[in-house]
Design an enzyme around this catalytic site. Structure first.
Site, PDB file in Angstrom:
ATOM      1  N   GLN A 238      50.776  46.878  31.775  1.00 24.97           N
ATOM      2  CA  GLN A 238      51.666  47.591  32.680  1.00 24.97           C
ATOM      3  C   GLN A 238      52.963  47.015  32.707  1.00 24.97           C
ATOM      4  O   GLN A 238      53.227  46.365  32.310  1.00 24.97           O
ATOM      5  CB  GLN A 238      50.883  47.391  34.185  1.00 24.97           C
ATOM      6  CG  GLN A 238      50.861  45.915  34.516  1.00 24.97           C
ATOM      7  CD  GLN A 238      49.911  45.569  35.579  1.00 24.97           C
ATOM      8  OE1 GLN A 238      49.659  46.463  36.425  1.00 24.97           O
ATOM      9  NE2 GLN A 238      49.515  44.239  35.679  1.00 24.97           N
TER      10      GLN A 238
ATOM     11  N   GLN B 274      48.128  40.618  52.933  1.00 30.96           N
ATOM     12  CA  GLN B 274      47.794  39.322  52.374  1.00 30.96           C
ATOM     13  C   GLN B 274      46.625  38.527  53.408  1.00 30.96           C
ATOM     14  O   GLN B 274      45.631  38.198  53.025  1.00 30.96           O
ATOM     15  CB  GLN B 274      48.826  38.301  51.781  1.00 30.96           C
ATOM     16  CG  GLN B 274      49.644  39.041  50.812  1.00 30.96           C
ATOM     17  CD  GLN B 274      49.370  39.513  49.526  1.00 30.96           C
ATOM     18  OE1 GLN B 274      48.073  39.048  49.114  1.00 30.96           O
ATOM     19  NE2 GLN B 274      49.881  40.126  48.803  1.00 30.96           N
TER      20      GLN B 274
ATOM     21  N   GLU C 234      42.512  37.137  37.024  1.00 31.94           N
ATOM     22  CA  GLU C 234      43.419  38.072  37.123  1.00 31.94           C
ATOM     23  C   GLU C 234      43.730  38.566  35.629  1.00 31.94           C
ATOM     24  O   GLU C 234      43.830  37.819  34.647  1.00 31.94           O
ATOM     25  CB  GLU C 234      44.681  37.415  37.565  1.00 31.94           C
ATOM     26  CG  GLU C 234      46.064  38.170  37.209  1.00 31.94           C
ATOM     27  CD  GLU C 234      46.122  39.777  37.755  1.00 31.94           C
ATOM     28  OE1 GLU C 234      46.602  40.493  36.854  1.00 31.94           O
ATOM     29  OE2 GLU C 234      45.725  39.988  38.875  1.00 31.94           O
TER      30      GLU C 234
ATOM     31  N   ASP D  78      39.379  40.216  32.247  1.00 31.51           N
ATOM     32  CA  ASP D  78      38.944  41.401  33.013  1.00 31.51           C
ATOM     33  C   ASP D  78      37.832  40.961  34.131  1.00 31.51           C
ATOM     34  O   ASP D  78      36.872  40.291  33.814  1.00 31.51           O
ATOM     35  CB  ASP D  78      38.401  42.308  32.208  1.00 31.51           C
ATOM     36  CG  ASP D  78      37.704  43.547  32.950  1.00 31.51           C
ATOM     37  OD1 ASP D  78      36.395  43.422  33.281  1.00 31.51           O
ATOM     38  OD2 ASP D  78      38.290  44.505  33.148  1.00 31.51           O
ATOM     39  N   GLY D  79      38.257  41.390  35.442  1.00 32.79           N
ATOM     40  CA  GLY D  79      37.361  40.905  36.686  1.00 32.79           C
ATOM     41  C   GLY D  79      35.963  41.367  36.536  1.00 32.79           C
ATOM     42  O   GLY D  79      35.254  40.483  36.698  1.00 32.79           O
TER      43      GLY D  79
ATOM     44  N   ASP E 299      41.536  42.090  45.003  1.00 38.70           N
ATOM     45  CA  ASP E 299      42.961  42.452  45.445  1.00 38.70           C
ATOM     46  C   ASP E 299      43.497  43.327  44.198  1.00 38.70           C
ATOM     47  O   ASP E 299      44.150  42.661  43.101  1.00 38.70           O
ATOM     48  CB  ASP E 299      43.638  41.183  45.720  1.00 38.70           C
ATOM     49  CG  ASP E 299      45.193  41.693  46.039  1.00 38.70           C
ATOM     50  OD1 ASP E 299      45.459  42.792  46.344  1.00 38.70           O
ATOM     51  OD2 ASP E 299      46.030  40.615  45.950  1.00 38.70           O
TER      52      ASP E 299
ATOM     53  N   SER F 142      45.359  46.402  42.373  1.00 41.18           N
ATOM     54  CA  SER F 142      46.316  47.605  42.183  1.00 41.18           C
ATOM     55  C   SER F 142      45.521  49.147  42.296  1.00 41.18           C
ATOM     56  O   SER F 142      44.245  48.880  42.002  1.00 41.18           O
ATOM     57  CB  SER F 142      47.170  47.677  40.974  1.00 41.18           C
ATOM     58  OG  SER F 142      46.544  47.465  39.859  1.00 41.18           O
ATOM     59  N   ASP F 143      46.126  50.051  42.403  1.00 45.14           N
ATOM     60  CA  ASP F 143      45.635  51.554  42.501  1.00 45.14           C
ATOM     61  C   ASP F 143      44.974  51.614  41.145  1.00 45.14           C
ATOM     62  O   ASP F 143      45.270  51.297  40.170  1.00 45.14           O
ATOM     63  CB  ASP F 143      46.840  52.513  42.693  1.00 45.14           C
ATOM     64  CG  ASP F 143      47.157  52.310  44.118  1.00 45.14           C
ATOM     65  OD1 ASP F 143      46.492  51.868  44.971  1.00 45.14           O
ATOM     66  OD2 ASP F 143      48.187  52.718  44.342  1.00 45.14           O
TER      67      ASP F 143
ATOM     68  N   TYR G  16      54.020  50.416  52.000  1.00 44.88           N
ATOM     69  CA  TYR G  16      52.858  51.051  51.087  1.00 44.88           C
ATOM     70  C   TYR G  16      53.068  52.593  51.547  1.00 44.88           C
ATOM     71  O   TYR G  16      53.495  52.873  52.699  1.00 44.88           O
ATOM     72  CB  TYR G  16      51.627  50.555  51.276  1.00 44.88           C
ATOM     73  CG  TYR G  16      51.308  49.074  51.066  1.00 44.88           C
ATOM     74  CD1 TYR G  16      52.186  48.811  49.785  1.00 44.88           C
ATOM     75  CD2 TYR G  16      50.291  48.489  51.293  1.00 44.88           C
ATOM     76  CE1 TYR G  16      51.694  47.331  49.180  1.00 44.88           C
ATOM     77  CE2 TYR G  16      49.966  47.334  50.906  1.00 44.88           C
ATOM     78  CZ  TYR G  16      50.894  46.762  49.801  1.00 44.88           C
ATOM     79  OH  TYR G  16      50.494  45.439  49.223  1.00 44.88           O
TER      80      TYR G  16
END
Length: 298
Positions: free
Chosen positions: A37, A68, A112, A143-144, A161, A163-164, A240
Site C-alpha cells: 500500500q 484505539q 501485521e 498475513d493475519g 484492527d 484498514s478498509d 474518519y
C-alpha cells in the site's frame, strides 16, 4: 484523489460519493509505496500527526484515542480475565499501546502484514509507535488469516484492527481490494473462533454504519451462525469518514454480556492509566444503536 492541494490533504473516494474531508498540512514527513500500500505521514496544523494508507486516514493524534481505546477495552472489559491477546493488523501500534495499560493482560501476540507501516510509525509517530516497545509483545509480520490457520495457540481475546477492505486504485473513480480484504468475511471469523480459548471474545473493526450498513449486516448475520453472542458497537471519531466507526464483537460463552463491563475504573484511575476516551458509561453507550440499524440487525 486530491492530496495536499494548496497545502491541504483531501480524502475523497467513490466509496463515499458526494463528500470529502480535508486537513491542512503543516509538514510532510513520509510518503512511500510499500509492497502492499501507499504510506503517507504528515503533520497537520490542528490534528497532530496523521497516518494515511492508500489515500484513507487511519488516525490523527487528536482523536485516535476514541478508536484505539474502544477497540481494545470493549472486549477486554467484557472478559473476566483477559490474560492472552492476539492482535491482527494494528500496524500503527495503537492497540498494543492500549493493551500495555490493562492490568490483566500478560501476553500479547501481534500479526501485521506490512512491516513498513510499523517502522514508519515507530520512526515518525512515537505517540503511536511506542506500543511496539511493550515487553509483553511478540510481533509477527505476515498475513493475519494465514497466521490463524497455522498457529496452535489459544487466546482469550482476538482484536482485528484492519484498514478498509476496499481502497482506491490510484484514480478518483476506481477501487481495488486492499491488503485487509481477507479479514472481512465469515470464513475469517470462523478461523478466529477456532483460536479462542474457552469464554473467549473477539472484536473486529466493523466499518461505518452510515456508509457500509449492508456489509455490517452481512457480517453480523454471518457471525450469528457461528457465535452464540454477537453485537455491533460504535465510536465517534471525527476524522474518519462520516465521523463514526463500528466494531463487531463476538463471544463464545452464551452467558457473556458484551454490553456490560465486568470491571470499571473511576476517573482518577482512568487518568492514571492514560485513558482519554473509554469509561464504563461510554462502553455501555457504544451498543445503543439508532433505529435504522436495529431494524436491519435485530
Amino acid at each position: 484523489m486530491d492530496q495536499n492541494l494548496q497545502g491541504w490533504f483531501t480524502e475523497r473516494s467513490p466509496e463515499w460519493p458526494g463528500e470529502a474531508f480535508s486537513l491542512k498540512v503543516k509538514n510532510k514527513l513520509l510518503q512511500k509505496q510499500s509492497k502492499f500500500q501507499n504510506i503517507e505521514i504528515f503533520e497537520s496544523t490542528n490534528h497532530g500527526k496523521v497516518l494515511v494508507l492508500d489515500g484513507a486516514i487511519q488516525f490523527t493524534e487528536r482523536d485516535e484515542a476514541s478508536y484505539q481505546e474502544m477497540i481494545t477495552f470493549l472486549p477486554l472489559n467484557a472478559h473476566p480475565n483477559p490474560r492472552k491477546v492476539l492482535v491482527v493488523g494494528g500496524g500503527d501500534g495503537g492497540v498494543v499501546r492500549e493493551l500495555a495499560r490493562h492490568p490483566a493482560v500478560e501476553e500479547v501476540v501481534q500479526c501485521e502484514i506490512d512491516e513498513e507501516v510499523i517502522e514508519a510509525c515507530k520512526t515518525h509517530v512515537p505517540s503511536m509507535g511506542c506500543g511496539f516497545s511493550n515487553p509483553k509483545l511478540t510481533l509477527h509480520t505476515g498475513d493475519g488469516a494465514k497466521f490463524l490457520e497455522e498457529t496452535q495457540e489459544k487466546f482469550d481475546i482476538i482484536i482485528t484492527d484492519a484498514s478498509d477492505p476496499v481502497v482506491l486504485d490510484g484514480t478518483d473513480e476506481g477501487t481495488k481490494d486492499g491488503p485487509a480484504v481477507s479479514l472481512f468475511n465469515n470464513e475469517y471469523y470462523t478461523k478466529m473462533k477456532n483460536r479462542l480459548a474457552e469464554g473467549g471474545i473477539l472484536c473486529s473493526q466493523g466499518e461505518n454504519m452510515w456508509l457500509d450498513a449492508e456489509m455490517v449486516v452481512t457480517l453480523v448475520r454471518g457471525c450469528r451462525k457461528v457465535f452464540p453472542v454477537v453485537e455491533y458497537a460504535y465510536t465517534c471519531t471525527p476524522t474518519y469518514t462520516a465521523g463514526q466507526i463500528g466494531f463487531i464483537l463476538c463471544a463464545t460463552n452464551p452467558a457473556t454480556n458484551l454490553k456490560e463491563p465486568v470491571r470499571e475504573w473511576d476517573q482518577r484511575t482512568a487518568a492514571e492509566m492514560g485513558l482519554k476516551y473509554y469509561n464504563a458509561n461510554v462502553h455501555r453507550a457504544a451498543f445503543a444503536l439508532p433505529t435504522f440499524m436495529l431494524q436491519h440487525i435485530d
